[in-house]
Design an enzyme around this catalytic site. Structure first.
Site, PDB file in Angstrom:
ATOM      1  CE1 TYR A 113     -12.299   1.554 -13.922  1.00  0.00           C
ATOM      2  CE2 TYR A 113     -11.741   2.521 -16.047  1.00  0.00           C
ATOM      3  CZ  TYR A 113     -12.658   1.913 -15.211  1.00  0.00           C
ATOM      4  OH  TYR A 113     -13.936   1.660 -15.672  1.00  0.00           O
ATOM      5  CB  SER A 136     -12.666   0.903 -19.383  1.00  0.00           C
ATOM      6  OG  SER A 136     -12.448   2.288 -19.573  1.00  0.00           O
TER       7      SER A 136
END
Length: 255
Positions: free
Chosen positions: A162, A149
């Protein structure tokens, strides 16, 4: 249909929608037999399989809720059975670790220990266990592709857990790339930016506009645009790339 991945097999985790579905479709279009993994939504995975088959490709679904006890064994039991049924053997040429869990935008002070455990179980521990289990099936020259990400490179405090879990995934890429190089197995990360995966937030015009401003192109990414990078890494054209983190953010990290 093209033929750059003819006679290859692939497992794409979390491929019932979004980047996972687009990656499964892209790999199938290049000729690969694709195992379409889902966690809970069997119908959505079936839709991915149907889309692949309508496009002239080959696929089958496998279900397991990653991050829960026994999930990896459950997944590989189905995977090996499906591979035998379609190919007569259990070789797995391409593993795409795409399935992920995310926080709901909680401030760091509000994140619970249980949330941390859940996120890391899916985003970091499960990919490690999947690779560990898959290495007995992946032939020399295989491909491992981890979907990371952009938040591993950009500070977004509500996504701290995350981001930490995806940072761990990038470390998996780095160390496995060195470890598996003698077998000519490449291991790489792909870093998507904000990508329209069909979630409810992308239906809100104001939210779409705000998120679009993060990209150099002033628009949201499409799943297929990230999937194109995944497919490239799966082909022989990417055989000289390993241990890399490929930016697929549409310029969101340019500043």
């Amino acid at each position: 249909m093209t033929s750059t991945l003819n006679d290859k097999t692939a497992l794409v985790t979390g491929s019932s929608r979004g980047i996972g579905r687009a990656s499964a479709l892209g790999l199938a279009r290049e000729g690969a037999l694709v195992a379409v993994h889902y966690g809970r939504d069997k119908q959505a995975a079936r839709e991915t399989v149907d889309l692949i088959e309508k496009d002239g490709g080959r696929a089958f679904a496998v279900g397991a809720e990653l991050g829960t006890p026994g999930a990896v064994d459950q997944l590989f039991h189905q995977l090996e059975a499906g591979l035998r049924e379609h190919t007569g053997e259990t070789a797995l040429d391409i593993l795409v670790n795409n399935a992920a869990a995310t926080t709901l935008g909680d401030a760091p002070e509000e994140v619970s220990a249980e949330q941390i455990d859940e996120i890391f179980a899916v985003n970091a521990k499960a990919p490690f266990l999947l690779v560990q289990r898959a290495l007995g099936l992946i032939p020399d020259g295989g491909r491992i592709i981890n979907i990371s990400s952009a938040v591993t490179r950009r500070a977004v405090p509500p996504q701290i857990v995350y981001a930490m879990s995806k940072g761990a995934l990038d470390q998996l890429t780095l160390h496995l790339a060195r470890h598996l190089a003698p077998r000519q197995i490449t291991v790489n990360s792909v870093l998507p930016g904000i990508t329209d995966n069909g979630s409810a937030v992308f239906q809100i015009p104001e939210a779409r506009e705000q998120m679009s401003q993060l990209s150099a192109f002033k628009r949201l990414g499409e799943p297929e645009e990230v999937a194109n990078v995944v497919v490239f890494l799966a082909t022989d054209r990417a055989r000289w790339i390993t241990g890399a983190s490929l930016d697929a953010t549409g310029g969101s990290l340019l500043g």
